[in-house]
Write a protein that holds these residues in place. Structure first.
Motif, PDB file in Angstrom:
ATOM      1  N   ALA A 179       0.839  -1.040   0.066  1.00 18.45           N
ATOM      2  CA  ALA A 179      -0.088  -0.125   0.073  1.00 18.45           C
ATOM      3  C   ALA A 179       1.060   1.247   0.154  1.00 18.45           C
ATOM      4  CB  ALA A 179      -1.015  -0.016   1.302  1.00 18.45           C
ATOM      5  N   ASP A 180       0.086   2.389  -0.397  1.00 15.84           N
ATOM      6  CA  ASP A 180       0.983   3.669  -0.424  1.00 15.84           C
ATOM      7  C   ASP A 180       1.994   3.770  -1.391  1.00 15.84           C
ATOM      8  OD1 ASP A 180      -0.989   3.984   1.641  1.00 15.84           O
ATOM      9  OD2 ASP A 180       0.554   3.491   3.451  1.00 15.84           O
ATOM     10  N   ILE A 181       2.410   3.244  -2.336  1.00 16.04           N
ATOM     11  CA  ILE A 181       3.204   3.484  -3.514  1.00 16.04           C
ATOM     12  C   ILE A 181       2.694   4.782  -3.953  1.00 16.04           C
ATOM     13  CG2 ILE A 181       4.323   2.918  -5.390  1.00 16.04           C
ATOM     14  CD1 ILE A 181       3.865  -0.069  -4.637  1.00 16.04           C
ATOM     15  N   GLY A 182       3.654   5.743  -3.985  1.00 16.96           N
ATOM     16  CA  GLY A 182       3.281   6.875  -4.759  1.00 16.96           C
ATOM     17  C   GLY A 182       2.708   8.067  -3.734  1.00 16.96           C
ATOM     18  N   PHE A 183       2.938   7.935  -2.649  1.00 17.20           N
ATOM     19  CA  PHE A 183       2.559   8.865  -1.562  1.00 17.20           C
ATOM     20  C   PHE A 183       4.018   9.494  -1.119  1.00 17.20           C
ATOM     21  CE2 PHE A 183      -1.395   6.558  -1.716  1.00 17.20           C
ATOM     22  CZ  PHE A 183      -2.376   7.239  -0.863  1.00 17.20           C
ATOM     23  N   SER A 184       3.727  10.931  -0.550  1.00 16.36           N
ATOM     24  CA  SER A 184       4.794  11.392   0.029  1.00 16.36           C
ATOM     25  C   SER A 184       4.500  11.354   1.464  1.00 16.36           C
ATOM     26  CB  SER A 184       5.170  12.725  -0.418  1.00 16.36           C
ATOM     27  OG  SER A 184       4.225  13.526  -0.273  1.00 16.36           O
ATOM     28  N   PHE A 185       5.759  11.462   2.486  1.00 18.58           N
ATOM     29  CA  PHE A 185       5.439  11.379   3.772  1.00 18.58           C
ATOM     30  C   PHE A 185       6.366  12.376   4.571  1.00 18.58           C
ATOM     31  CE2 PHE A 185       4.039   7.105   2.317  1.00 18.58           C
ATOM     32  CZ  PHE A 185       2.915   6.849   2.831  1.00 18.58           C
ATOM     33  N   THR A 186       5.995  12.593   5.646  1.00 12.70           N
ATOM     34  CA  THR A 186       6.770  13.639   6.502  1.00 12.70           C
ATOM     35  C   THR A 186       7.660  12.624   7.192  1.00 12.70           C
ATOM     36  OG1 THR A 186       5.211  13.410   8.373  1.00 12.70           O
ATOM     37  CG2 THR A 186       4.830  15.243   7.056  1.00 12.70           C
ATOM     38  N   SER A 187       8.612  13.088   7.960  1.00  8.77           N
ATOM     39  CA  SER A 187       9.805  12.424   8.741  1.00  8.77           C
ATOM     40  C   SER A 187       9.040  11.567   9.809  1.00  8.77           C
ATOM     41  CB  SER A 187      10.800  13.540   9.500  1.00  8.77           C
ATOM     42  OG  SER A 187       9.948  14.438  10.191  1.00  8.77           O
ATOM     43  N   ASP A 188       7.892  11.934  10.188  1.00  8.95           N
ATOM     44  CA  ASP A 188       7.336  10.927  11.106  1.00  8.95           C
ATOM     45  C   ASP A 188       6.296  10.188  10.647  1.00  8.95           C
ATOM     46  OD1 ASP A 188       5.445  12.778  10.665  1.00  8.95           O
ATOM     47  OD2 ASP A 188       4.837  13.401  12.891  1.00  8.95           O
ATOM     48  N   GLY A 189       6.182   9.908   9.511  1.00 11.37           N
ATOM     49  CA  GLY A 189       5.487   8.969   8.709  1.00 11.37           C
ATOM     50  C   GLY A 189       4.047   9.181   8.282  1.00 11.37           C
ATOM     51  N   LYS A 190       3.837  10.652   8.356  1.00 10.78           N
ATOM     52  CA  LYS A 190       2.330  10.920   7.943  1.00 10.78           C
ATOM     53  C   LYS A 190       2.246  11.295   6.515  1.00 10.78           C
ATOM     54  CE  LYS A 190       1.212  12.235  12.679  1.00 10.78           C
ATOM     55  NZ  LYS A 190       0.712  13.288  13.708  1.00 10.78           N
ATOM     56  N   PRO A 191       1.334  11.110   5.667  1.00  7.23           N
ATOM     57  CA  PRO A 191       1.280  11.479   4.310  1.00  7.23           C
ATOM     58  C   PRO A 191       1.111  12.970   4.330  1.00  7.23           C
ATOM     59  CG  PRO A 191      -0.890  10.301   5.039  1.00  7.23           C
ATOM     60  CD  PRO A 191      -0.083  10.308   6.243  1.00  7.23           C
ATOM     61  N   ASN A 192       1.583  13.379   3.425  1.00  4.50           N
ATOM     62  CA  ASN A 192       1.540  14.794   2.915  1.00  4.50           C
ATOM     63  C   ASN A 192       1.406  15.306   1.571  1.00  4.50           C
ATOM     64  OD1 ASN A 192       4.249  14.566   2.411  1.00  4.50           O
ATOM     65  ND2 ASN A 192       5.010  16.073   3.686  1.00  4.50           N
ATOM     66  N   GLY A 193       1.472  14.209   0.755  1.00  2.00           N
ATOM     67  CA  GLY A 193       1.157  14.135  -0.620  1.00  2.00           C
ATOM     68  C   GLY A 193       1.014  12.933  -1.430  1.00  2.00           C
ATOM     69  N   ILE A 194       0.431  13.309  -2.772  1.00  2.00           N
ATOM     70  CA  ILE A 194       0.219  11.869  -3.383  1.00  2.00           C
ATOM     71  C   ILE A 194       0.595  12.306  -5.087  1.00  2.00           C
ATOM     72  CG2 ILE A 194      -2.193  12.648  -3.908  1.00  2.00           C
ATOM     73  CD1 ILE A 194      -3.066   9.577  -3.477  1.00  2.00           C
TER      74      ILE A 194
END
Length: 206
Positions: free
Chosen positions: A94-109
């Motif tokens: 899951a979550d290929i193509g998502f960007s994440f913050t340093s603490d693992g939260k999604p912040n883009g797609i």
């Protein structure tokens, strides 16, 4: 534009829900066997194939795609990917193509992404008519970059892999395979699965 919220807890962290695709997250769907096959084995986790959220935004950009703040609506379709090493299935995370913050939260797609481990590839683009390839998805995933010389390893060279689309092996370069609506794409190394999946039954609404 659709917002990233709501968020939902997934297997390893937090990710966008599939709300842009349907009112509820779609089920896993069903691999459609060829005439001689009775079923597709369930994929199992394999070391090295897990998604590393670190550097995800850089991988999206390396794939030639943009990090968006919402899923696009100008074009929307789905393909399906199966991966096998010597006939054994590998989980597409899951979550290929998502960007994440340093603490693992999604912040883009990106326009090209996955929401779950079903192998369903989502193309939800802000501009219609663009081409999306298997190579771009693999780059976003962060695998098959040639940094591991072990045959069939998660980071082995993609040049040693074979791809089939809708049951037909492709002569083109693996990375150049274009993803099209409802294609069943099979990427494999070494021995092909006993019977090559030739289609995928998508959940209703996809």
């Amino acid at each position: 534009m659709k917002k990233l919220l709501p968020l939902a807890v997934t297997l390893a962290g937090i990710a966008l829900t599939a709300s842009a695709c349907s009112t509820a997250t779609p089920g896993p769907g069903t691999a459609v066997p060829t005439a001689t096959q009775t079923g597709i084995p369930s994929a199992a986790s394999a070391t090295g194939w897990e998604l590393n959220t670190r550097g995800s935004a850089d991988r999206i950009k390396a794939a030639g795609l943009e990090v968006l703040n919402a899923e696009g609506a100008a074009e929307h379709f789905h393909a399906h990917l199966d991966v096998f090493v010597d006939g054994k299935p590998v989980t597409v995370p899951a979550d290929i193509g998502f960007s994440f913050t340093s603490d693992g939260k999604p912040n883009g797609i990106s326009a090209l992404h996955t929401h779950d481990e079903s192998g369903i590839i989502h193309i939800e683009a802000p501009v219609a008519g663009m081409t999306y390839t298997l190579g771009q998805l693999v780059t976003e995933w962060g695998v098959l970059d040639g940094t591991d010389k072990a045959p069939g390893a998660a980071r082995s060279s993609i040049d040693s892999w074979t791809v089939a689309v809708n049951g037909a092996k492709q002569d083109t370069k693996v990375t150049d395979v274009v993803l099209k609506a409802h294609d069943e794409v099979v990427l494999f190394h070494g021995n092909a699965p006993a019977t090559l999946p030739s289609a995928f039954k998508f959940p209703e609404g996809l």
